[in-house]
Design a protein around this motif. Structure first.
Motif, PDB file in Angstrom:
ATOM      1  N   LEU A 105     -35.716 -17.935  26.831  1.00  0.00           N
ATOM      2  CA  LEU A 105     -34.569 -17.366  27.535  1.00  0.00           C
ATOM      3  C   LEU A 105     -34.794 -17.396  29.038  1.00  0.00           C
ATOM      4  O   LEU A 105     -33.847 -17.606  29.812  1.00  0.00           O
ATOM      5  N   VAL A 111     -31.645 -17.442  21.675  1.00  0.00           N
ATOM      6  CA  VAL A 111     -32.058 -17.569  23.067  1.00  0.00           C
ATOM      7  C   VAL A 111     -32.113 -19.012  23.535  1.00  0.00           C
ATOM      8  O   VAL A 111     -32.147 -19.273  24.747  1.00  0.00           O
ATOM      9  N   ARG A 158     -24.578 -14.031  25.422  1.00  0.00           N
ATOM     10  CA  ARG A 158     -25.955 -14.199  24.939  1.00  0.00           C
ATOM     11  C   ARG A 158     -26.842 -13.079  25.464  1.00  0.00           C
ATOM     12  O   ARG A 158     -27.674 -12.521  24.732  1.00  0.00           O
ATOM     13  N   GLN A 159     -26.657 -12.729  26.740  1.00  0.00           N
ATOM     14  CA  GLN A 159     -27.449 -11.652  27.339  1.00  0.00           C
ATOM     15  C   GLN A 159     -27.158 -10.306  26.694  1.00  0.00           C
ATOM     16  O   GLN A 159     -28.066  -9.505  26.486  1.00  0.00           O
TER      17      GLN A 159
END
Length: 238
Positions: free
Chosen positions: A14, A73, A86-87
């Protein structure tokens, strides 16, 4: 697979994905914010991978199938809203997990106690952007909804017990972790005027075998780029 390798790979991959925003973030403030989050994750990865072996060798000399990160990730950044989705999914998970690890007395207690403060910022950053985009223009709302929908099928893998963190002594109850995660994410998404996807998080339709070394197509291209310099100049030093 050790827990240190799994958690370290999550942070490493990530971190690289967020680093790809350098020079491309929508505003200068986000250029700095995403870079700082990437550096936090890289620091976590270095500590975790050093528990397993040589951090440089693990990062730059392993083949794709040897990585044990979550498929979530490794997903491409997409547009800014896609990255924020995604975060949100990952940072809420990581924050809740590290809170539990920090409260225990296992090998990850020290790391988690320090990292949980960093991850709290990562989570807040993601949550604030979900609210801004969801409660913004019609286009920002549509992009935020699209990001949440596209990545939903990768979220179930987060709650598969990790070897080394699958006993009562670890302090991690994976079922309770999933329930806490779902409640937290639902709250943020609903406050943004959006809804979570209706599809399942796991099962035949869903994705998720990164912990077993099976990765999605974009991951191969990503690690080829990440490892290129090191492999091109073996043994080199600054």
């Amino acid at each position: 697979m050790s827990a240190a390798l799994a958690l370290g790979d999550d942070a490493l991959v990530l971190s690289h994905r967020l680093g790809e925003w350098a020079g491309h973030a929508p505003v200068l403030e986000e250029e700095v914010a995403l870079a700082n989050i990437a550096l936090d994750l890289l620091g976590q990865a270095r500590v975790l991978l050093s528990l397993v072996g040589d951090e440089d060798e693990l990062a730059y000399l392993r083949e794709e199938r040897a990585f044990r990160n979550l498929q979530l990730v490794e997903q491409p950044n997409g547009d800014f809203a896609h990255t924020i989705a995604r975060q949100l999914y990952f940072s809420v998970y990581q924050h809740l997990l590290y809170e539990r690890l920090a409260a225990g007395d296992g090998e990850f207690t020290g790391l988690a106690a320090k990292a949980v403060k960093e991850v709290a910022y990562h989570r807040d950053h993601a949550e604030q952007w979900v609210l801004r985009l969801g409660d913004g223009t019609e286009e920002s709302r549509d992009r935020m909804r699209s990001g949440l929908d596209a990545l939903w099928r990768f979220t179930g893998e987060m709650f598969q017990p990790v070897e080394g963190l699958d006993s009562p002594e670890s302090g991690v109850d994976w079922s309770a972790l999933r329930s806490s995660w779902l409640a937290a994410v639902t709250d943020v998404v609903e406050r943004a005027g959006l809804t979570l996807p209706a599809g399942p998080q796991s099962g035949g339709w869903a994705a998720g075998a990164g912990r077993q070394g099976l990765h999605t197509e974009p991951f191969g291209r990503m690690i080829a780029e990440m490892q290129h310099l090191h492999r091109s100049h073996p043994g080199a030093s600054w």
